[in-house]
Write a protein that holds these residues in place. Structure first.
Motif, short mmCIF file in Angstrom:
data_model
loop_
_atom_site.label_atom_id
_atom_site.label_comp_id
_atom_site.label_asym_id
_atom_site.label_seq_id
_atom_site.Cartn_x
_atom_site.Cartn_y
_atom_site.Cartn_z
N SER A 45 41.03 38.86 49.81
CA SER A 45 40.58 38.49 48.29
C SER A 45 42.04 39.90 46.72
N GLU A 46 41.09 40.71 47.02
CA GLU A 46 41.50 42.46 47.26
C GLU A 46 42.92 42.41 46.98
N ILE A 47 43.71 42.10 48.33
CA ILE A 47 44.59 42.28 48.68
C ILE A 47 45.43 40.58 47.37
N MET A 48 45.76 39.12 47.80
CA MET A 48 45.76 38.19 47.08
C MET A 48 45.95 38.45 45.84
N ARG A 49 44.90 39.61 45.13
CA ARG A 49 44.75 39.92 43.73
C ARG A 49 46.19 40.65 43.65
N TYR A 50 46.27 41.75 44.12
CA TYR A 50 47.67 43.07 44.23
C TYR A 50 48.67 41.52 44.13
N TYR A 57 48.12 48.74 49.01
CA TYR A 57 47.87 47.68 49.50
C TYR A 57 48.08 47.62 50.90
N LEU A 58 48.96 48.45 51.34
CA LEU A 58 49.64 48.45 53.37
C LEU A 58 47.91 48.80 53.77
N GLN A 59 47.51 49.27 53.04
CA GLN A 59 45.35 50.16 54.08
C GLN A 59 45.49 49.38 53.96
#
Length: 337
Positions: A192-197, A215-217
């Protein structure tokens, strides 16, 4: 440009043209004010009228419609009519003013042919101007169309990233859920954090490099969760991360490719992800052991995508080297941000 300025430029242009013609026709001889007024006020307006007759009527009506014969006939008639009209006007002026200020009345043939040459000059100028402006406008239209095409293509390429990434990530989380792993909620939260970005912070043309690296991390952390923290990844960033900008979601395809087609659970040969920064120069290196039993023949969409985006967004500013060796797969990207 405002209309008033266009009028001023046209007036200056015609004053310059008429002055040049007077100089060529009369050289260093002195003309009376009366003669100057006649030349500028009468013959100048006639020449300008011929110019705009061709520019505004003949070219759009005949030449633009490829009616070349009609256009040629119209020009010949205009040249003859305007030359004859100038001659008879000149005779009338001589009769009304006299020869003391403007000289003797010219002979018909000499004046007629000289006037024809002048008419041809103004017709040529109007045709050249029309073609020049049309070329400039068409070139601008072509540039706009090309920019729109590239913008649409980039939007399409970027739209492919989210489904491609989401498909791979959901496969990973599905595996965790199927195994009833306790890390499934953490993986969903990380996703969800990745998709938010991807949805809200990567819509600009370029983003802060620091955000892209985070984001890569996050993606690497998600993959480690997928492997039950048994994924061996050597991820290093060297150099100073400052105010650099980068096109969003550009590097993720290389990392996705390493996890999807490589071996992540071999401690003797971990997935190597190195990023070195030197001012605006970025060097990105990935190396992974190849999975010999990988039967995903549809892989590679992400790398094809990123190659095209590099061509469009960093033309002449990047170098990509891919080495597909028997046991390892290496990607090196040098990029001027």
């Amino acid at each position: 440009m405002k209309k008033s300025w266009q009028i001023v430029l046209h007036v200056l242009f015609w004053l310059g043209i008429e002055s040049f013609l007077i100089y060529v026709s009369h050289g260093e001889s002195k003309l009376s004010m009366e003669s100057l007024l006649i030349i500028f006020g009468v013959y100048g307006l006639i020449n300008i009228g011929l110019f705009y007759l061709n520019y505004l009527y003949f070219i759009p009506k005949f030449l633009d419609r490829k009616r070349y014969r009609d256009y040629t006939i119209a020009l010949i008639i205009a040249i003859i009519v305007f030359a004859s009209g100038k001659y008879f006007l000149t005779i009338s002026i001589h009769q009304s003013i006299g020869t003391h200020s403007i000289g003797k009345a010219p002979s018909f043939l000499g004046y007629f042919f000289g006037s024809c040459l002048t008419n041809v000059l103004f017709l040529f100028l109007s045709t050249a101007l029309k073609f020049g402006i049309d070329w400039f406008l068409n070139a601008g239209i072509q540039r706009d169309l090309e920019n729109q095409r590239l913008t649409a293509e980039l939007a399409f390429l970027k739209s492919q990233i989210n489904p491609h990434f989401l498909f791979n990530s959901l496969n990973s989380i599905y595996s965790l859920a199927y195994q009833k792993s306790d890390t499934t909620p953490e993986a969903i939260l990380k996703l969800s954090e990745i998709m938010r970005y991807m949805l809200y912070e990567s819509n600009d043309t370029k983003v802060d490099l620091a955000k892209e690296l985070q984001y890569l991390q996050n993606y690497i952390d998600l993959q480690k969760i997928r492997f039950g923290n048994k994924a061996f990844v050597d991820f290093k960033i060297t150099g100073e991360v400052g105010a650099q900008k980068i096109v969003p979601l550009l590097l993720i395809a290389f990392i996705e490719n390493a996890f999807k087609h490589g071996v992540a659970n071999d401690p003797s040969m971990p997935i190597r992800l190195f990023i070195n920064l030197d001012g605006e120069n970025l060097h990105f290196y990935t190396e992974n052991k190849k999975h010999m039993n990988n039967r995903d023949i549809e892989g590679g969409i992400g790398l094809q995508n990123v190659k095209r985006r590099l061509d469009l967004l960093y033309p002449g500013k990047y170098k990509l080297d891919i080495q597909d060796k028997p046991d390892t797969y290496i990607c090196e990207l040098s990029l001027v941000l």
